[in-house]
Scaffold this motif. Structure first.
Motif, mmCIF file in Angstrom:
data_model
loop_
_atom_site.group_PDB
_atom_site.id
_atom_site.type_symbol
_atom_site.label_atom_id
_atom_site.label_comp_id
_atom_site.label_asym_id
_atom_site.label_seq_id
_atom_site.Cartn_x
_atom_site.Cartn_y
_atom_site.Cartn_z
ATOM 1 N N ALA A 1 -6.255 -10.969 -2.676
ATOM 2 C CA ALA A 1 -5.196 -9.988 -2.871
ATOM 3 C C ALA A 1 -3.963 -10.331 -2.041
ATOM 4 O O ALA A 1 -3.067 -9.515 -1.949
ATOM 5 N N LYS A 2 -3.916 -11.546 -1.459
ATOM 6 C CA LYS A 2 -2.769 -11.922 -0.626
ATOM 7 C C LYS A 2 -1.438 -11.829 -1.363
ATOM 8 O O LYS A 2 -0.470 -11.342 -0.818
ATOM 9 N N GLY A 3 -1.405 -12.314 -2.570
ATOM 10 C CA GLY A 3 -0.148 -12.337 -3.306
ATOM 11 C C GLY A 3 0.126 -11.090 -4.119
ATOM 12 O O GLY A 3 1.088 -11.029 -4.872
ATOM 13 N N TRP A 4 -0.702 -10.085 -3.961
ATOM 14 C CA TRP A 4 -0.575 -8.864 -4.750
ATOM 15 C C TRP A 4 0.516 -7.987 -4.169
ATOM 16 O O TRP A 4 0.399 -7.473 -3.066
ATOM 17 N N LEU A 5 1.595 -7.820 -4.916
ATOM 18 C CA LEU A 5 2.701 -6.970 -4.484
ATOM 19 C C LEU A 5 2.579 -5.631 -5.189
ATOM 20 O O LEU A 5 2.752 -5.535 -6.398
ATOM 21 N N ALA A 6 2.252 -4.599 -4.458
ATOM 22 C CA ALA A 6 2.093 -3.260 -5.018
ATOM 23 C C ALA A 6 3.214 -2.365 -4.531
ATOM 24 O O ALA A 6 3.813 -2.606 -3.494
ATOM 25 N N SER A 7 3.465 -1.322 -5.289
ATOM 26 C CA SER A 7 4.557 -0.410 -4.978
ATOM 27 C C SER A 7 4.019 0.971 -4.633
ATOM 28 O O SER A 7 3.015 1.409 -5.184
ATOM 29 N N ASN A 8 4.721 1.670 -3.754
ATOM 30 C CA ASN A 8 4.401 3.057 -3.432
ATOM 31 C C ASN A 8 5.383 4.024 -4.082
ATOM 32 O O ASN A 8 5.446 5.188 -3.719
ATOM 33 N N LEU A 9 6.163 3.535 -5.049
ATOM 34 C CA LEU A 9 7.145 4.379 -5.716
ATOM 35 C C LEU A 9 6.453 5.389 -6.629
ATOM 36 O O LEU A 9 5.346 5.154 -7.109
ATOM 37 N N SER A 10 7.139 6.500 -6.900
ATOM 38 C CA SER A 10 6.621 7.481 -7.852
ATOM 39 C C SER A 10 6.670 6.886 -9.255
ATOM 40 O O SER A 10 7.339 5.872 -9.492
ATOM 41 N N ALA A 11 5.986 7.532 -10.177
ATOM 42 C CA ALA A 11 5.995 7.062 -11.566
ATOM 43 C C ALA A 11 7.413 7.064 -12.129
ATOM 44 O O ALA A 11 7.803 6.135 -12.845
ATOM 45 N N ASN A 12 8.204 8.092 -11.805
ATOM 46 C CA ASN A 12 9.586 8.141 -12.286
ATOM 47 C C ASN A 12 10.415 7.002 -11.720
ATOM 48 O O ASN A 12 11.164 6.347 -12.441
#
Length: 179
Positions: A1-12
């Protein structure tokens, strides 16, 4: 999962910059891919089934019978639709399709005049999600607008910013009348 870029943004926030592209791709899939078409049919069948039914309470038996009969005539009639093409169950199917295909479904309730000759002076007009002006974002007099939906300071949904015509239409009816 090192290269996994995830976001904490809302769905909107996550969808706002790509919503139009997402809808276009989803529609393309449902128009041109048998698997996607089958999925929508299955969802519609499972969610809508034979449609919503009316349950009348708190009135005498005779009035209940009259209300149920009027509901049956209205909901099974194509007069539900201002274009005269769909009954209420079909409108529910359109809602499911819009939800799956475009992320939401919009319907405008149109209260009709007595002179329009309808037994039940109400029609339900389906609008593609593209009618919602999702570029409207901001705060105006304490009310917040997110992707075309206006909310009060308490988070109550107040209304929608809609385009008069579908923004992707080739020839807009309003452009004909403006001269």
């Amino acid at each position: 999962a090192k290269g996994w870029l995830a976001s904490n943004l809302s769905a909107n926030a996550e969808s706002s910059s790509a919503l139009s592209r997402l809808r276009a791709r989803s529609r393309d899939l449902t128009r041109n891919n048998g698997w996607a078409q089958s999925a929508i049919k299955a969802w519609r069948s499972q969610i809508v089934g034979s449609g919503l039914s009316l349950r009348v309470r708190g009135v005498d038996a005779e009035l209940k019978k009259q209300i149920n009969a009027a509901w049956a005539r209205w909901s099974e009639s194509p007069n539900v639709d201002p274009e005269g093409r769909s009954n209420f169950a079909a409108m529910q199917g359109l809602a499911v399709r819009g939800m799956v295909e475009a992320g939401e479904a919009l319907f405008r309730f149109r209260v009709r005049r007595a002179g329009d000759g309808l037994e039940v002076p109400l029609q339900v007009q389906p609008l593609e999600a593209d009618h919602l002006d999702d570029t409207r974002i901001g705060i105006d007099r304490g009310d917040l607008t997110i992707q075309g939906v206006k909310y009060s300071a308490l988070g109550e949904r107040l209304g929608y910013y809609l385009f008069r015509d579908h923004p992707g239409e080739v020839l807009l009816p309003t452009s004909l009348s403006s001269g």
